[in-house]
Design a protein around this motif. Sequence first.
Motif, PDB file in Angstrom:
ATOM      1  N   SER A   1      43.550  -8.661  33.502  1.00 39.81           N
ATOM      2  CA  SER A   1      43.921  -7.982  34.737  1.00 39.81           C
ATOM      3  C   SER A   1      42.666  -7.458  35.417  1.00 39.81           C
ATOM      4  CB  SER A   1      44.872  -6.814  34.439  1.00 39.81           C
ATOM      5  OG  SER A   1      44.216  -5.840  33.657  1.00 39.81           O
ATOM      6  N   GLY A   2      42.820  -6.964  36.614  1.00 40.23           N
ATOM      7  CA  GLY A   2      41.661  -6.431  37.315  1.00 40.23           C
ATOM      8  C   GLY A   2      40.755  -7.530  37.827  1.00 40.23           C
ATOM      9  N   ASP A   3      39.446  -7.327  37.727  1.00 40.10           N
ATOM     10  CA  ASP A   3      38.477  -8.236  38.328  1.00 40.10           C
ATOM     11  C   ASP A   3      38.060  -9.385  37.426  1.00 40.10           C
ATOM     12  OD1 ASP A   3      38.427  -6.635  40.585  1.00 40.10           O
ATOM     13  OD2 ASP A   3      36.787  -5.391  39.818  1.00 40.10           O
ATOM     14  N   PHE A   4      38.377  -9.296  36.113  1.00 40.52           N
ATOM     15  CA  PHE A   4      37.833 -10.282  35.177  1.00 40.52           C
ATOM     16  C   PHE A   4      38.894 -10.761  34.186  1.00 40.52           C
ATOM     17  CE2 PHE A   4      34.673  -6.942  36.094  1.00 40.52           C
ATOM     18  CZ  PHE A   4      33.780  -7.683  36.850  1.00 40.52           C
ATOM     19  N   TYR A   5      38.710 -12.001  33.727  1.00 37.13           N
ATOM     20  CA  TYR A   5      39.483 -12.545  32.622  1.00 37.13           C
ATOM     21  C   TYR A   5      38.497 -12.841  31.490  1.00 37.13           C
ATOM     22  CZ  TYR A   5      42.978 -13.425  36.274  1.00 37.13           C
ATOM     23  OH  TYR A   5      43.856 -13.288  37.308  1.00 37.13           O
ATOM     24  N   SER A   6      38.841 -12.407  30.274  1.00 38.97           N
ATOM     25  CA  SER A   6      37.966 -12.637  29.129  1.00 38.97           C
ATOM     26  C   SER A   6      38.745 -13.192  27.953  1.00 38.97           C
ATOM     27  CB  SER A   6      37.281 -11.333  28.696  1.00 38.97           C
ATOM     28  OG  SER A   6      36.153 -11.044  29.468  1.00 38.97           O
ATOM     29  N   PHE A   7      38.220 -14.267  27.375  1.00 40.15           N
ATOM     30  CA  PHE A   7      38.756 -14.877  26.165  1.00 40.15           C
ATOM     31  C   PHE A   7      37.681 -14.737  25.091  1.00 40.15           C
ATOM     32  CE2 PHE A   7      40.388 -16.982  29.921  1.00 40.15           C
ATOM     33  CZ  PHE A   7      41.754 -17.006  29.712  1.00 40.15           C
ATOM     34  N   VAL A   8      37.998 -14.007  24.022  1.00 41.94           N
ATOM     35  CA  VAL A   8      37.006 -13.704  22.996  1.00 41.94           C
ATOM     36  C   VAL A   8      37.371 -14.434  21.699  1.00 41.94           C
ATOM     37  CG1 VAL A   8      35.848 -11.887  21.697  1.00 41.94           C
ATOM     38  CG2 VAL A   8      36.619 -11.442  24.041  1.00 41.94           C
TER      39      VAL A   8
END
Length: 242
Positions: A121-128
């Motif tokens: 959500s928000g400004d970024f998508y992160s897959f860790v």
Amino acid sequence: MQKWIAFGIFSILLLGGAGAVCAKMQQPPPLTAPAGQVLQHSSPDGESDTSRKTSKADFEVTNQTIHRAHFAADYPQIKGLTGVLAEENINQDLENIIRKYSEDMTTSDKLNLSYEVASSSGDFYSFVFHGMLTQGMPNGAAGESFPVLDALNYDARTNSRITSENLMKSDKKSMTAFSKLFSSYAGKDAKAFGDDMGVYFTDADVVFYFLKNDAAVGYTQVHIPLVEAKPFFNDPIQPLNK
């Protein structure tokens, strides 16, 4: 009649050599949980998937699980992102993580890899991605194990991939100020900030990660609140040079 049709289809599949057995799945937990918890059972030498759409993101995440003789890995694929080409490119990036760690493995090596959606959500998508790679030794001797931590991040506005290199402003004033901010959260024992560090986002923080040295048993992770770090981000974030 339906019974005989079903039996015929089963016979064709059996004679055709289909080796994968359909995975028995349970309802997946929330999207931010580790993917290893999403898939409860999978075939011994195949791929399975399940999916969940969250109200926080404008796309659906489908979990892919691969089991081979010497490695087990989970990786995500996305559906429903605005922009077909961007979706294809991101899915290729996500799939390439598996190749990055598995393509040079031998049968004496072992890899376990899972992932979590750290921000959707928000400004970024992160897959860790996180796990352990063990490199085997001849004659069955115990091998050496290495921690795995890797992340893929994307700008929610442009779908551009983000690393430390294109995230941070590079002018001297900004770098000096951010280095001080980084040090205040990293502590005295951590090394100075560098744009070669790994990065990912949570909904509240930007996280930089690195190995202190070759003998480190795990990655050092420095969490900095987004509200403090954002003034030092490029705006807009430019695509990486490939």
